[in-house]
Design a protein around this motif. Sequence first.
Motif, PDB file in Angstrom:
ATOM      1  N   GLN A  37      31.542 -50.356-116.696  1.00 21.91           N
ATOM      2  CA  GLN A  37      32.179 -49.237-116.008  1.00 21.91           C
ATOM      3  C   GLN A  37      31.141 -48.232-115.502  1.00 21.91           C
ATOM      4  O   GLN A  37      31.268 -47.683-114.409  1.00 21.91           O
ATOM      5  CB  GLN A  37      33.144 -48.542-116.963  1.00 21.91           C
ATOM      6  N   GLU A  38      30.105 -48.003-116.290  1.00 18.26           N
ATOM      7  CA  GLU A  38      29.091 -47.009-115.944  1.00 18.26           C
ATOM      8  C   GLU A  38      27.978 -47.557-115.051  1.00 18.26           C
ATOM      9  O   GLU A  38      27.085 -46.816-114.659  1.00 18.26           O
ATOM     10  CB  GLU A  38      28.488 -46.414-117.222  1.00 18.26           C
ATOM     11  N   GLY A  39      28.015 -48.846-114.736  1.00 18.44           N
ATOM     12  CA  GLY A  39      27.018 -49.424-113.835  1.00 18.44           C
ATOM     13  C   GLY A  39      25.678 -49.716-114.481  1.00 18.44           C
ATOM     14  O   GLY A  39      24.661 -49.789-113.794  1.00 18.44           O
ATOM     15  N   GLN A  40      25.672 -49.910-115.775  1.00 14.98           N
ATOM     16  CA  GLN A  40      24.426 -50.165-116.507  1.00 14.98           C
ATOM     17  C   GLN A  40      24.166 -51.673-116.575  1.00 14.98           C
ATOM     18  O   GLN A  40      24.457 -52.330-117.567  1.00 14.98           O
ATOM     19  CB  GLN A  40      24.511 -49.537-117.899  1.00 14.98           C
ATOM     20  N   ILE A  41      23.596 -52.200-115.489  1.00 16.24           N
ATOM     21  CA  ILE A  41      23.397 -53.649-115.364  1.00 16.24           C
ATOM     22  C   ILE A  41      22.513 -54.219-116.466  1.00 16.24           C
ATOM     23  O   ILE A  41      22.794 -55.294-116.992  1.00 16.24           O
ATOM     24  CB  ILE A  41      22.874 -54.034-113.955  1.00 16.24           C
TER      25      ILE A  41
END
Length: 178
Positions: A37-41
């Motif tokens: 959700q937070e975009g922390q790949i």
Amino acid sequence: VTPRHGQAEAARLLLDSGASVGATTGRGASALYIACQEGQIECARLLVEAGAAVNQAADDGTTPLYGACWRGHREIARLLVEAGAAINQADAKARTPLFIASEKGHVEIARLLVEASAAADQADETGATPLFVACQQGHLECVRLLLEAGAAIGQAQNQGATPLYLACQEGHVDIARL
């Protein structure tokens, strides 16, 4: 320090020290869900490699893929699809990842899901389809993509409105012309 803040190395240390990859918050959100959700790949990749359940839903039925689609994180969505995420798994309101990507206008994520054989006509609890919400929101490229994927143009939602009806509201002339 948690994966929510993008601290991939701290997350790695925690996992190496025995932290449970499947632990959830009080509302059922896992670390993978938050990372997606937070975009922390980097965190998402680390958690998938550590065996995190890619289809583990929070209490509201949303999955990590759903969260990535909601926020427009294309590379994370790709990672999850490649890891075997259920592309048609719906939330508590019967909204799928394709529905959310179409509603938000995230055309590249919608394309990824369509190419992975997402159900283009799977409706939510109101009977709205991805094409319906793309028309409603005025997302022309998503509408074009869904039409090319064979989405049903005449499928009405529960109140009887069709995608064309919605496209003709609020100045969506370009969509009505498709």
